[in-house]
Write an enzyme that holds these catalytic residues in place. Structure first.
Site, PDB file in Angstrom:
ATOM      1  N   GLU A   1      31.908  90.534 -86.154  1.00 15.91           N
ATOM      2  CA  GLU A   1      30.760  91.413 -85.998  1.00 15.91           C
ATOM      3  C   GLU A   1      30.430  92.060 -87.344  1.00 15.91           C
ATOM      4  OE1 GLU A   1      30.311  92.645 -81.594  1.00 15.91           O
ATOM      5  OE2 GLU A   1      31.563  94.139 -82.576  1.00 15.91           O
TER       6      GLU A   1
ATOM      7  N   LYS B   1      29.962  99.764 -74.351  1.00 15.35           N
ATOM      8  CA  LYS B   1      30.166 100.966 -75.174  1.00 15.35           C
ATOM      9  C   LYS B   1      30.126 102.206 -74.258  1.00 15.35           C
ATOM     10  CE  LYS B   1      28.423  98.363 -79.061  1.00 15.35           C
ATOM     11  NZ  LYS B   1      27.742  98.319 -80.340  1.00 15.35           N
TER      12      LYS B   1
HETATM   13  P1  13P Z   1      24.662  95.033 -80.312  1.00 14.40           P
HETATM   14  O1  13P Z   1      24.619  93.738 -79.556  1.00 14.40           O
HETATM   15  O2  13P Z   1      24.039  96.179 -79.582  1.00 14.40           O
HETATM   16  O3  13P Z   1      24.176  94.863 -81.721  1.00 14.40           O
HETATM   17  O4  13P Z   1      26.220  95.455 -80.430  1.00 14.40           O
HETATM   18  C1  13P Z   1      27.132  94.501 -80.846  1.00 14.40           C
HETATM   19  C2  13P Z   1      28.487  95.022 -80.629  1.00 14.40           C
HETATM   20  O5  13P Z   1      28.925  95.949 -81.293  1.00 14.40           O
HETATM   21  C3  13P Z   1      29.297  94.427 -79.556  1.00 14.40           C
HETATM   22  O6  13P Z   1      30.625  94.848 -79.624  1.00 14.40           O
END
Ligand code: 13P
Length: 235
Positions: free
Chosen positions: A158, A11
């Protein structure tokens, strides 16, 4: 057999010094290890020469043009990426991306020779209303272009309510969605994403039709991501 993939989505995190974490990741064995760092780190990450695939986190629909601040699929490929995430829920929410746009982005990825990691998942309201499978079916239909194959596409399920919250669906809930995805896409790699960490990875990877994970927070350090790679390799 769909390939096993341990994918990290950094991210908007990571500076040049963070590349040391990539250098410390364990070898994946039969697991493809993919890191999607911010675009600023793609070229130096690819230059590490590690056996880690590099991916973008998004691409524009167009290959080039007057789109200030955006990045295109050919640019990602030029910087050393072989994958690109499209349709992440943060893009859908923060930037109003529709499934139709996501499908166009996937097509742009294919045209640049990239593998598209197409994300989908329900919100908490949709789950509580019993709409999860209908939402997933709709997103699948609208977000995946006709040109998608098991070679050029990976799907990441997700659940929006599990991303960055520490909340993880039950094994049964993950299995229900992944079974539905497998019925639609027999040979495509299907990743689960949302609060995956070293302590729950092995259990998640034991679910039928889960071929790997798309990991956010726990992909930022080798100490956290390494055991997830190992758990997938052992599964
Ligand atoms: P987290 O593993 O921080 O919950 O994030 C998941 C995600 O959005 C991966 O693209």
């Amino acid at each position: 057999m769909p390939r096993k993939i341990a994918a990290g989505n950094w991210k908007m995190n990571g500076l040049a010094a963070s590349l040391a974490e990539v250098s410390q990741l364990p070898k994946g064995g039969d697991v493809t290890v993919l890191i999607c760092p911010p675009a600023t780190l793609l070229a130096p990450m690819a230059a590490l020469g590690r056996d880690v695939a590099a991916g973008g986190q998004d691409c524009h629909v167009a290959a080039s043009g007057a789109h200030t601040g955006d990045i295109s699929a050919p640019m990602l490929a030029d910087a050393g990426a072989t994958y690109v995430i499209v349709g992440h829920s943060e893009r859908r929410t923060d930037h109003g991306e529709t499934s139709e746009t996501v499908a166009q982005k996937a097509q742009s990825a294919y045209a640049a020779g990239l593998i598209a990691v197409i994300c989908l998942g329900e919100t908490l309201d949709q789950r509580e209303a019993g709409e999860t499978l209908a939402v997933i079916a709709e997103q699948l239909k609208a977000s995946i272009p006709a040109e998608a194959t098991a070679q050029n596409t990976v799907i990441a399920y997700e659940p929006v309510w599990a991303i960055g919250t520490g909340k993880v669906p039950t094994i049964e809930q993950i299995a229900e969605v992944h079974d539905a995805l497998r019925a639609a896409l027999p040979d495509t790699s299907l990743l689960y994403g949302g609060s995956v960490k070293a302590s729950n990875a092995a259990e998640i990877f034991s679910v039928a039709n889960v071929d790997g994970a798309l990991v956010g927070g726990a992909s930022l350090t080798a100490a956290d991501f390494g055991p997830i790679i190992t758990a997938l390799s052992d599964s």
